[in-house]
Design a protein around this motif. Structure first.
Motif, PDB file in Angstrom:
ATOM      1  N   GLN A  44       0.862  -1.183   0.000  1.00  0.00           N
ATOM      2  CA  GLN A  44       0.000   0.000   0.000  1.00  0.00           C
ATOM      3  C   GLN A  44       0.895   1.228   0.000  1.00  0.00           C
ATOM      4  O   GLN A  44       1.828   1.309   0.789  1.00  0.00           O
ATOM      5  CB  GLN A  44      -0.869  -0.035   1.257  1.00  0.00           C
ATOM      6  CG  GLN A  44      -1.668   1.214   1.516  1.00  0.00           C
ATOM      7  CD  GLN A  44      -2.496   1.057   2.780  1.00  0.00           C
ATOM      8  OE1 GLN A  44      -3.541   0.460   2.738  1.00  0.00           O
ATOM      9  NE2 GLN A  44      -2.009   1.592   3.893  1.00  0.00           N
ATOM     10  N   THR A  46       0.906   5.458   0.128  1.00  0.00           N
ATOM     11  CA  THR A  46       0.146   6.678   0.399  1.00  0.00           C
ATOM     12  C   THR A  46       1.034   7.891   0.197  1.00  0.00           C
ATOM     13  O   THR A  46       2.236   7.846   0.442  1.00  0.00           O
ATOM     14  CB  THR A  46      -0.411   6.690   1.840  1.00  0.00           C
ATOM     15  OG1 THR A  46       0.670   6.504   2.751  1.00  0.00           O
ATOM     16  CG2 THR A  46      -1.427   5.592   2.045  1.00  0.00           C
ATOM     17  N   ALA A  88      -3.666  -3.917   8.548  1.00  0.00           N
ATOM     18  CA  ALA A  88      -4.972  -3.481   8.062  1.00  0.00           C
ATOM     19  C   ALA A  88      -4.804  -2.428   6.970  1.00  0.00           C
ATOM     20  O   ALA A  88      -4.101  -1.437   7.158  1.00  0.00           O
ATOM     21  CB  ALA A  88      -5.798  -2.920   9.211  1.00  0.00           C
ATOM     22  N   ASP A  90      -5.782   0.716   4.478  1.00  0.00           N
ATOM     23  CA  ASP A  90      -6.455   1.995   4.684  1.00  0.00           C
ATOM     24  C   ASP A  90      -6.833   2.539   3.307  1.00  0.00           C
ATOM     25  O   ASP A  90      -6.082   3.310   2.712  1.00  0.00           O
ATOM     26  CB  ASP A  90      -5.536   2.957   5.420  1.00  0.00           C
ATOM     27  CG  ASP A  90      -6.202   4.294   5.703  1.00  0.00           C
ATOM     28  OD1 ASP A  90      -7.435   4.394   5.567  1.00  0.00           O
ATOM     29  OD2 ASP A  90      -5.480   5.242   6.043  1.00  0.00           O
ATOM     30  N   GLY A  92      -8.127   4.836   1.502  1.00  0.00           N
ATOM     31  CA  GLY A  92      -8.562   6.208   1.276  1.00  0.00           C
ATOM     32  C   GLY A  92      -8.321   6.652  -0.156  1.00  0.00           C
ATOM     33  O   GLY A  92      -7.601   6.003  -0.920  1.00  0.00           O
ATOM     34  N   VAL A  95      -4.937   6.259  -2.522  1.00  0.00           N
ATOM     35  CA  VAL A  95      -4.045   5.196  -2.057  1.00  0.00           C
ATOM     36  C   VAL A  95      -3.838   4.208  -3.196  1.00  0.00           C
ATOM     37  O   VAL A  95      -4.762   3.877  -3.932  1.00  0.00           O
ATOM     38  CB  VAL A  95      -4.614   4.490  -0.804  1.00  0.00           C
ATOM     39  CG1 VAL A  95      -3.791   3.274  -0.432  1.00  0.00           C
ATOM     40  CG2 VAL A  95      -4.684   5.457   0.365  1.00  0.00           C
TER      41      VAL A  95
END
Length: 138
Positions: A44, A46, A88, A90, A92, A95
């Protein structure tokens, strides 16, 4: 004389046969072709200010046989797979997720997804090309 060689290269690079979805609680990864998953990873990324932070959020091994349209729960419990890393997600807006499934000598497929600017609503699926739809494989 003209020689034409044609073939079917099914080793997808970043546009693999997957879709990324959201069920209101979990991020999901659907397969859009029948697959036997024996190894996978997901990262992930960001954007914070001017920099991008990337983190490996999921790694799993085992053997999960999935038919086209079936999905896995990211960093969750999935029959046939044992998680070795779970963070976990996220999901948003903006992302970016990268996923790689299987390992050599098996075919390796990868895909990259970016959550749309208006987010990913419950029941939505996004393709590697950025299309949002109500079903994972269309």
């Amino acid at each position: 004389m003209v020689l034409v060689l044609a073939g079917c290269n099914r080793n997808y690079e970043l546009l693999g046969p997957y879709a990324l979805g959201f069920d209101g609680e979990n991020v999901l990864v659907a397969v859009c072709e029948d697959r036997v998953v024996d190894r996978l990873f997901m990262s992930q990324a960001t954007r914070t200010g001017g920099s991008v932070e990337s983190e490996r959020i999921w790694e799993a091994r085992g053997e999960a046989s999935l038919s086209a349209g079936e999905w896995l729960v990211v960093s969750g419990s999935n029959p046939g797979l044992v998680n070795s890393r779970m963070v976990a997600p996220d999901p948003g807006p903006g992302v970016r997720y990268n996923i790689g499934i299987n390992d050599v000598p098996s075919p390796y497929y990868s895909a990259s997804f970016t959550i749309p600017d208006d987010g990913l609503a419950e029941g939505d699926w996004v393709s590697p090309t950025g299309d949002v739809r109500s079903t994972p494989c269309g």
